[in-house]
Design a protein around this motif. Structure first.
Motif, PDB file in Angstrom:
ATOM      1  N   VAL A 256     -11.767  13.029 -18.300  1.00  0.00           N
ATOM      2  CA  VAL A 256     -10.985  12.793 -17.088  1.00  0.00           C
ATOM      3  C   VAL A 256     -11.908  12.922 -15.882  1.00  0.00           C
ATOM      4  CG1 VAL A 256      -8.753  13.515 -18.014  1.00  0.00           C
ATOM      5  CG2 VAL A 256     -10.283  15.237 -17.043  1.00  0.00           C
ATOM      6  N   PRO A 257     -11.657  12.137 -14.821  1.00  0.00           N
ATOM      7  CA  PRO A 257     -12.498  12.236 -13.621  1.00  0.00           C
ATOM      8  C   PRO A 257     -12.199  13.519 -12.857  1.00  0.00           C
ATOM      9  CG  PRO A 257     -10.701  10.686 -13.269  1.00  0.00           C
ATOM     10  CD  PRO A 257     -10.630  11.088 -14.709  1.00  0.00           C
ATOM     11  N   MET A 258     -13.259  14.314 -12.607  1.00  0.00           N
ATOM     12  CA  MET A 258     -13.098  15.570 -11.882  1.00  0.00           C
ATOM     13  C   MET A 258     -14.301  15.784 -10.981  1.00  0.00           C
ATOM     14  SD  MET A 258     -10.224  17.112 -12.819  1.00  0.00           S
ATOM     15  CE  MET A 258     -10.544  18.763 -12.242  1.00  0.00           C
ATOM     16  N   ASP A 259     -14.052  16.049  -9.701  1.00  0.00           N
ATOM     17  CA  ASP A 259     -15.108  16.401  -8.755  1.00  0.00           C
ATOM     18  C   ASP A 259     -16.233  15.370  -8.728  1.00  0.00           C
ATOM     19  OD1 ASP A 259     -13.686  18.742  -8.218  1.00  0.00           O
ATOM     20  OD2 ASP A 259     -14.753  19.865  -9.763  1.00  0.00           O
ATOM     21  N   GLY A 260     -15.866  14.104  -8.745  1.00  0.00           N
ATOM     22  CA  GLY A 260     -16.854  13.052  -8.649  1.00  0.00           C
ATOM     23  C   GLY A 260     -17.572  12.726  -9.944  1.00  0.00           C
TER      24      GLY A 260
END
Length: 274
Positions: A256-260
């Motif tokens: 999952v996309p997290m913090d760039g």
């Protein structure tokens, strides 16, 4: 009763159908055709109502979990454990494949799942001696109470299997579940579970919310994704001792996309003793 999330229904049925494709171990008196008989006429449909087609990548996603838990059952039987408790059993066939003299299997799941499994077992002609099907909603029910009512003996060693179930329960329900099982675990009992684990340092609530939006469009059935340290602390506080906590056995589940960047969510296998 509240209607079940259709994605969860699809996952349960897809797993059962997928495992019918695998060759898996059994005890000398076990039935290696149980999974196929249990899933006869079953079709795993997605939220749109369309059948989910089996594919090699999807089957490979299922493949790592089954051997881990099968080996634990085999080891428990060899060591003389007489009670196997399968929490969130769904349409799993371990109670059929590992049927053994003087060993009792308890299978816990939602009332509508248990009712359908009983119907399928009755129609299949399979030998169900030594199997007790237990209705429970683990979001509200106490697993220890329902096991006590079903005849489980807390004085005898048990193997408790929590395969691909705790990610669908709220964190508070997971904590209640493992504490309750610890209360029925005779010394030498074992708890084994798959835990969804995010990298250390991320906010668990944010990971869960992002997973919901990115992967499920706001309809996710997933409820608990934690860091490994949080999982270890949860089990310790509930009365379980994790075997070799520094060693990680895991498979990559999704990103999952997290913090760039991209956060890798793993399914980690945890085994603990009472």
């Amino acid at each position: 009763m509240q209607q079940e999330n259709p994605t969860l229904t699809m996952i349960r049925e897809f797993v059962a159908l997928g495992r019918a494709e695998f060759e898996r171990p059994r005890s000398p008196s076990g039935d290696d055709h149980g999974q196929r008989k249990l899933t006869e006429g079953m079709t795993a449909a997605g939220p749109d109502g369309e059948p989910v087609k089996m594919s090699e990548p999807l089957l490979q996603l299922l493949a790592p979990r089954a051997p881990y838990f099968d080996q634990l059952v085999q080891g428990a039987l060899e060591s003389g454990v007489t009670q196997i408790v399968n929490v969130g059993a769904g349409y799993d066939d371990r109670a059929l494949r590992f049927r053994s003299p003087d060993v009792h299997f308890y299978e816990i799941d939602l009332p509508h799942v248990i009712a359908d499994k009983k119907r399928r077992l009755d129609a299949s002609g399979l030998d169900t001696r030594g199997i007790t099907l237990v209705e429970a909603d683990l979001a509200t029910d106490d697993a220890g109470d329902v096991l006590a009512a079903a005849g489980h003996d807390p004085r005898e060693r048990s193997l408790f299997l929590l395969e691909h179930i705790v990610l669908f329960l709220e964190n508070s329900a997971v904590d209640r579940l493992v504490r309750s099982l610890a209360g029925r675990a005779a010394p030498g009992s074992t708890l084994a579970l798959t835990a969804e684990v995010h990298p250390q340092g991320l906010d668990s609530a944010q990971v869960l919310a992002t997973t919901d939006q990115v992967m499920f469009g706001g309809t996710s059935p997933l409820r608990t994704i934690l860091s490994r340290d949080t999982w270890l602390a949860l089990l310790k506080n509930a009365g379980w001792t994790v075997l070799d906590p520094g060693h990680v056995t895991a498979v990559d589940h999704f990103q999952v996309p997290m913090d760039g960047g991209a956060a890798q969510i793993q399914t980690q296998f945890l085994t603990a003793t009472a």
